[in-house]
Motif scaffolding. Structure first.
Motif, PDB file in Angstrom:
ATOM      1  N   ALA A   1     -42.619 -38.157 -79.128  1.00 51.34           N
ATOM      2  CA  ALA A   1     -41.966 -39.214 -78.351  1.00 51.34           C
ATOM      3  C   ALA A   1     -41.567 -40.369 -79.254  1.00 51.34           C
ATOM      4  N   SER A   2     -41.777 -40.209 -80.559  1.00 55.88           N
ATOM      5  CA  SER A   2     -41.428 -41.317 -81.450  1.00 55.88           C
ATOM      6  C   SER A   2     -40.056 -41.087 -82.078  1.00 55.88           C
ATOM      7  N   ASP A   3     -39.312 -42.170 -82.151  1.00 56.87           N
ATOM      8  CA  ASP A   3     -37.926 -42.112 -82.620  1.00 56.87           C
ATOM      9  C   ASP A   3     -37.834 -41.551 -84.043  1.00 56.87           C
ATOM     10  N   TRP A   4     -38.664 -42.069 -84.970  1.00 55.50           N
ATOM     11  CA  TRP A   4     -38.531 -41.665 -86.381  1.00 55.50           C
ATOM     12  C   TRP A   4     -38.853 -40.198 -86.574  1.00 55.50           C
ATOM     13  N   LYS A   5     -39.846 -39.733 -85.803  1.00 52.53           N
ATOM     14  CA  LYS A   5     -40.261 -38.325 -85.947  1.00 52.53           C
ATOM     15  C   LYS A   5     -39.110 -37.390 -85.525  1.00 52.53           C
TER      16      LYS A   5
END
Ligand code: FE6
Length: 615
Positions: free
Chosen positions: A189-193
């Motif tokens: 749910a993380s943008d960078w990942k």
């Protein structure tokens, strides 16, 4: 407003089984669910574009052909939305079943059944959708077909055994997959990942992908465009992007094939060979794609080891996204790709050598070592690779090279061998004693300057029916030369060889007159046929217990009855045998130095000083 109540379905037994396989064994890395869903979205957009060509009435026709990925770090959800062709209620149910169908087909295929190509439209979607359940507590699929008369629906499941379908109003065209992540998968749910994952696997997808409103893919899948429309700068830019390179490419090969496999490949040779500069061993880095979607960035068996210096992309429609190195079927596919591409590359190098010899020479100077490795170890391609090798020779100028094929064209009728000498450089070989006998007989000798050359020559063994023979090999037989005036008589020669044998004792196995010497007084031949000087040095360098006494070296000494040194030695051995013994030992050491066999020069230097004193 929904007009129908939610309807609950049990997964078919087949789907349950497949879900289980996909979640537990088909994929090893969870992150590929992103790639699979984006790939589905891209296919759905592709189909819509196709449909637009023939159909006038398309629902939500203004929707851009793009893919939107959004993450919600608080709610721990990830959403993948496309404005593609969408699914009706019937298609949602049917596609789900069809996936299971094609999925089990693939599964059977993997077990060794025949492979039906899934070129049909639905089959293309494959088993990818199920991978969502690797990371999902629950999955919702909102979908609205391009057919305006159909209502939208939402499909819901936790993957455990059943799903629900309900009508849902207010939808855009296409599909929206909303994943509520499992507690241990919150990272997704993380943008960078997700940015990282999209950049890795989906960089070349043709439709814009926006992650939380920001475009992530801006590069084209250059390998699928036609050659004559692509500028050099575009190739260079692509190379730098795809290979994470900073140099310009040295060579490129852009090709496609339809049979026996569909292949689109764009391959580059970098400017520099970094292994040569002492950097670590390169790892395979031609990436494998299926229709613009990355399957494996570093597939180990796509190309032979010796082609590890190549960069670029191979794309094949015939691959399943979930290709596996374990199943026989997929292994065979990769092996087939390997064969086709390797053949094509060798032909490319061959064409370069013919059409652009100077560029080839530069390429060879940098990367020739890999071709040598291939010639030595890649048996199926040995013959075509040996043709690509180049060496200086006794007939070329310094810095100019010849191919083995050209060497053969210069052969006299009698000669059935290709001769070579290994040495550190041209001067060392030319000044050594081994070449002169060949020069005197007009026999060409290839000059090999790299330690691997010996290994290559030993493995290659022959070319065009001619044996490859080391010119310093004890077994080489050369034709008689007319005896020049002033040589020692046969009788005197015998006396001298006997004296030498006695003076040198255990250090020599045999002393005899040589037919391969013209100017030099003597040469040493390794009595051990199977270990050349270079091999011996390598063994020594590798040997662990350095302090250990080595077994003493014994060589065959061949002397030149025409040499002034030998004539003088013959005279001296009768008058002052002491002095003659010193000279004999020095002659042997000189021969050992030329052969690269003298390991410790201290005794030699001491003796030489003694000899200098006498003068
Ligand atoms: C795979 C969900 C059933 C289209 N667009 C997208 N995915 C598609 C299709 N699939 N099949 C067709 C699939 C799901 C269910 C099938 Br439930 F993603 N994005 Cl047109």
């Amino acid at each position: 407003m929904s007009t129908a109540a939610p309807q609950k379905f049990e997964f078919q037994a087949e789907i349950k089984q497949l879900l289980d396989i996909v979640i537990h064994s088909l994929y090893t890395e969870k992150e590929i669910f992103v790639r699979e869903l984006v790939s589905n979205a891209s296919d759905a957009l592709e189909k819509l574009r196709h449909t637009q060509l023939t159909e006038k009435e398309i629902f939500d026709d203004k929707a851009d052909l793009e893919i939107n990925v959004t993450t919600d770090d608080k709610a721990k959800t990830i959403t993948i939305q496309d404005f593609g062709i969408g699914m009706t209620r019937a298609e949602l149910v049917e596609n789900l079943g069809t996936i299971a169908h094609s999925g089990s087909k693939q599964f059977l295929k993997a077990l060794g059944e025949g492979g039906a190509k899934n070129a049909n439209l639905i089959g293309q979607f494959g088993v990818g959708f199920y991978s969502a359940f690797m990371v999902a507590k629950s999955v919702k699929v909102y979908s609205h077909s391009w057919r305006a008369a159909e209502p939208g629906h939402v499909w819901t499941s936790d993957g455990s055994g059943s799903y629900e379908i309900e009508e849902s109003d207010g939808q855009r065209r296409g599909s929206k997959v909303v994943i509520e992540l499992k507690d241990d998968c919150g990272d997704y749910a993380s943008d960078w990942k997700i940015k990282e994952i999209l950049e890795r696997y989906s960089a070349f997808v043709s439709f814009p992908i926006n992650l939380n409103g920001k475009r992530v893919n801006t590069v084209q899948a250059l390998w699928l465009r036609s050659k004559n429309e692509i500028k050099d700068e575009e190739y260079t830019e692509f190379y730098k992007f795809q290979s994470h390179a900073h140099d310009d490419p040295r060579l490129r090969l852009h090709f496609s094939a339809d049979a026996p496999l569909s292949i689109n490949a764009l391959l580059f040779v970098p400017k520099e060979n970094t292994e040569k500069l002492g950097f670590s061993r390169l790892e395979a880095s031609v990436s494998l794609y299926c229709r613009k979607v990355l399957i494996d960035a570093k597939p180990k068996d796509l190309l032979p080891e010796w082609l590890r210096f190549l960069k670029g992309v191979v794309d094949s429609d015939d691959l399943p996204l979930n290709i596996s190195r374990e199943t026989m079927q997929d292994k065979a596919l990769i092996a087939k790709l390997n064969t086709v591409i390797t053949k094509r590359l060798i032909k490319f190098f061959d064409d370069e050598a013919k059409n652009r010899p100077e560029a080839y020479a530069e390429f060879y100077a940098e990367f020739g070592i890999f071709l040598k490795e291939g010639a030595a170890v890649d048996y199926p391609h040995k013959d075509s690779l040996v043709k690509l090798l180049r060496y200086e020779s006794s007939l070329t100028e310094k810095g100019k090279t010849t191919s083995l094929a050209d060497y053969v064209t210069r052969l006299g009728g009698e000669q059935k061998e290709i001769y070579y000498l290994v040495g550190p450089n041209r001067a060392a070989i030319e000044n050594g004693p081994y070449l002169e006998g060949f020069k005197a007989r007009n026999l060409e000798v290839l000059f090999c300057y790299e330690p691997v050359d010996e290994y290559v020559m030993n493995n290659v063994r022959e070319f065009d029916g001619k044996k490859l023979i080391a010119a310093d090999h004890a077994d080489v037989k050369l034709s008689e030369l007319p005896k020049p005036e002033g040589a020692l008589s046969e009788d005197d020669t015998k006396k001298l060889t006997a004296f030498l044998k006695e003076s040198l004792g255990e250090r020599v196995a045999e002393v005899k007159a040589s037919d391969r010497l013209v100017d030099s007084p003597a040469l040493a031949l390794n009595a051990d046929k199977f270990m050349s000087p270079h091999m011996r040095r390598m063994m020594k360098a590798m040997s662990k217990d350095k302090g250990r006494e080595e077994s003493p070296l014994r060589v065959n000494l061949e002397i030149n009855p025409r040499s002034a040194v030998m004539k003088r030695l013959f005279e001296t051995h009768a008058t002052s045998p002491e002095r003659a013994k010193l000279v004999a030992e020095q002659i042997l050491d000189n021969a050992l130095i030329s052969a690269g066999l003298l390991d410790d020069a201290s005794a030699m230097v001491a003796r030489l000083n003694k000899l200098l004193e006498i003068i």
